[in-house]
Design an enzyme around this catalytic site. Sequence first.
Site, PDB file in Angstrom:
ATOM      1  N   VAL A  36      -3.416 -11.514   1.788  1.00 10.82           N
ATOM      2  CA  VAL A  36      -2.872 -12.822   1.413  1.00 10.82           C
ATOM      3  C   VAL A  36      -1.530 -12.563   0.740  1.00 10.82           C
ATOM      4  O   VAL A  36      -1.409 -11.670  -0.116  1.00 10.82           O
ATOM      5  CB  VAL A  36      -3.828 -13.571   0.454  1.00 10.82           C
ATOM      6  CG1 VAL A  36      -3.173 -14.830  -0.087  1.00 10.82           C
ATOM      7  CG2 VAL A  36      -5.142 -13.902   1.152  1.00 10.82           C
ATOM      8  N   GLY A  56      -7.497 -19.073  -3.932  1.00  9.08           N
ATOM      9  CA  GLY A  56      -8.688 -19.283  -3.126  1.00  9.08           C
ATOM     10  C   GLY A  56      -8.568 -18.944  -1.655  1.00  9.08           C
ATOM     11  O   GLY A  56      -9.554 -19.022  -0.924  1.00  9.08           O
ATOM     12  N   GLU A  76       0.814  -1.217   0.000  1.00  8.66           N
ATOM     13  CA  GLU A  76       0.000   0.000   0.000  1.00  8.66           C
ATOM     14  C   GLU A  76       0.853   1.275   0.000  1.00  8.66           C
ATOM     15  O   GLU A  76       0.339   2.366   0.214  1.00  8.66           O
ATOM     16  CB  GLU A  76      -0.964  -0.011   1.183  1.00  8.66           C
ATOM     17  CG  GLU A  76      -2.030  -1.073   1.031  1.00  8.66           C
ATOM     18  CD  GLU A  76      -3.065  -1.077   2.138  1.00  8.66           C
ATOM     19  OE1 GLU A  76      -2.839  -0.446   3.195  1.00  8.66           O
ATOM     20  OE2 GLU A  76      -4.115  -1.712   1.939  1.00  8.66           O
ATOM     21  N   TYR A 135     -13.874  -7.631  -4.037  1.00  6.10           N
ATOM     22  CA  TYR A 135     -15.015  -7.224  -3.211  1.00  6.10           C
ATOM     23  C   TYR A 135     -16.301  -7.098  -4.037  1.00  6.10           C
ATOM     24  O   TYR A 135     -17.387  -7.352  -3.533  1.00  6.10           O
ATOM     25  CB  TYR A 135     -14.714  -5.912  -2.493  1.00  6.10           C
ATOM     26  CG  TYR A 135     -13.571  -6.006  -1.516  1.00  6.10           C
ATOM     27  CD1 TYR A 135     -13.459  -7.060  -0.618  1.00  6.10           C
ATOM     28  CD2 TYR A 135     -12.581  -5.030  -1.482  1.00  6.10           C
ATOM     29  CE1 TYR A 135     -12.403  -7.147   0.276  1.00  6.10           C
ATOM     30  CE2 TYR A 135     -11.524  -5.103  -0.586  1.00  6.10           C
ATOM     31  CZ  TYR A 135     -11.436  -6.159   0.292  1.00  6.10           C
ATOM     32  OH  TYR A 135     -10.405  -6.246   1.176  1.00  6.10           O
ATOM     33  N   GLY A 194      -8.103 -15.980  -0.195  1.00  8.61           N
ATOM     34  CA  GLY A 194      -8.899 -14.798   0.113  1.00  8.61           C
ATOM     35  C   GLY A 194     -10.369 -15.122   0.228  1.00  8.61           C
ATOM     36  O   GLY A 194     -11.043 -14.660   1.149  1.00  8.61           O
TER      37      GLY A 194
END
Length: 149
Positions: free
Chosen positions: A87, A95, A27, A131, A97
């Site tokens: 993750v 898979g 980030e 999301y 997440g």
Amino acid sequence: MEIKIRKAVRDDCPRILELVQELATYERAPQEVTVTLEHFEQSGFGYKPVWWAFVAEVDGRVEGFALFYIRFSTWKGQRMYLEDFYVNDQLRGKGLGKLLFDQLIREARRRRLNGIQWQVLEWNEPAINFYKKYGAAFDGEWYNCAIPV
């Protein structure tokens, strides 16, 4: 590859903090992680825990986590707040997440909470697309605010 989703335990804290640092680097804010291991452990496993987490183990090693706490909305009541969800980048797309997020949903329902909230950076397209698969609503109207004390 053996994947196991489970509740985090105190012994997971050093590895979770490593993953927190990976997340902060991803980030673009690695210098922002200032919590100590002692404070982190005490906050999650001390007398009055303020956070809980699930971890994703792959072949016995923690490679992902979802850390949350309960917040109160005067409009909605008790809600889960997903503070961090990560993750290891080398294991994305396998898979983990989905398994972690599905576990969060089950936990929110078990606790009879009325929703899950979180933040995502506007440039994080892979996370946004993840999301969206869950029907997440994105609110562009609110600013994040914080002050040091």
